[in-house]
Design a protein around this motif. Structure first.
Motif, PDB file in Angstrom:
ATOM      1  N   GLY A  51       0.810  -1.210   0.000  1.00  0.00           N
ATOM      2  CA  GLY A  51       0.000   0.000   0.000  1.00  0.00           C
ATOM      3  C   GLY A  51       0.844   1.260   0.000  1.00  0.00           C
ATOM      4  N   ALA A  52       0.176   2.366   0.170  1.00  0.00           N
ATOM      5  CA  ALA A  52       0.846   3.669   0.165  1.00  0.00           C
ATOM      6  C   ALA A  52       1.293   4.038   1.568  1.00  0.00           C
ATOM      7  CB  ALA A  52      -0.117   4.735  -0.363  1.00  0.00           C
ATOM      8  N   PRO A  53       2.421   4.721   1.700  1.00  0.00           N
ATOM      9  CA  PRO A  53       2.839   5.212   3.013  1.00  0.00           C
ATOM     10  C   PRO A  53       1.782   6.176   3.574  1.00  0.00           C
ATOM     11  CG  PRO A  53       4.626   5.404   1.429  1.00  0.00           C
ATOM     12  CD  PRO A  53       3.395   5.053   0.656  1.00  0.00           C
ATOM     13  N   VAL A  54       1.714   6.234   4.898  1.00  0.00           N
ATOM     14  CA  VAL A  54       0.769   7.117   5.571  1.00  0.00           C
ATOM     15  C   VAL A  54       1.565   8.188   6.291  1.00  0.00           C
ATOM     16  CG1 VAL A  54      -1.096   7.287   7.257  1.00  0.00           C
ATOM     17  CG2 VAL A  54      -0.863   5.222   5.849  1.00  0.00           C
ATOM     18  N   ASP A  55       1.289   9.448   5.983  1.00  0.00           N
ATOM     19  CA  ASP A  55       2.033  10.562   6.542  1.00  0.00           C
ATOM     20  C   ASP A  55       1.382  11.077   7.817  1.00  0.00           C
ATOM     21  OD1 ASP A  55       4.123  12.633   6.298  1.00  0.00           O
ATOM     22  OD2 ASP A  55       2.379  13.950   6.145  1.00  0.00           O
ATOM     23  N   PHE A  56       2.222  11.238   8.850  1.00  0.00           N
ATOM     24  CA  PHE A  56       1.812  11.863  10.099  1.00  0.00           C
ATOM     25  C   PHE A  56       2.748  13.038  10.340  1.00  0.00           C
ATOM     26  CE2 PHE A  56       0.222   7.581  10.290  1.00  0.00           C
ATOM     27  CZ  PHE A  56      -1.048   7.734  10.830  1.00  0.00           C
TER      28      PHE A  56
END
Length: 100
Positions: A51-56
């Motif tokens: 999947g796609a990275p999740v940005d925090f």
């Protein structure tokens, strides 16, 4: 602390709102760096990002799957890791995901 953060992130299903990007190229560079660091941090053979990275705000969450490199693990189910990439210093910390 990180274990609690990781559990919270995984429990939320990655449903965090993305921050505003400076440029598409900057986002792509950040995600490439996070993916490379996390693939290395897992130590898995044939590792790949899921999947796609999740940005925090301070981290990027990257999910990784691959096979265990140890010979005695041949034939074992694929390993799954969740990895937090620290934007501030480029470090990555990976922990095995044990899903039911």
């Amino acid at each position: 602390m990180r274990a609690g953060l990781l559990a919270a992130l995984l429990g939320a299903g990655g449903a965090a709102a993305p921050a505003a990007a400076s440029t598409p190229e900057a986002w792509a560079q950040l995600f490439r760096a996070a993916e490379a660091a996390c693939l290395a941090a897992t130590g898995l053979a044939e590792a790949r990002v899921e999947g796609a990275p999740v940005d925090f705000s301070a981290h990027v969450l990257v999910l990784v799957r691959g096979r265990w490199p140890q010979p005695h693990m041949t034939g074992a189910p694929p390993a799954a890791f969740a990895c937090l990439y620290a934007k501030a210093d480029g470090s990555a910390e990976a922990h095995e995901r044990r899903l039911p």
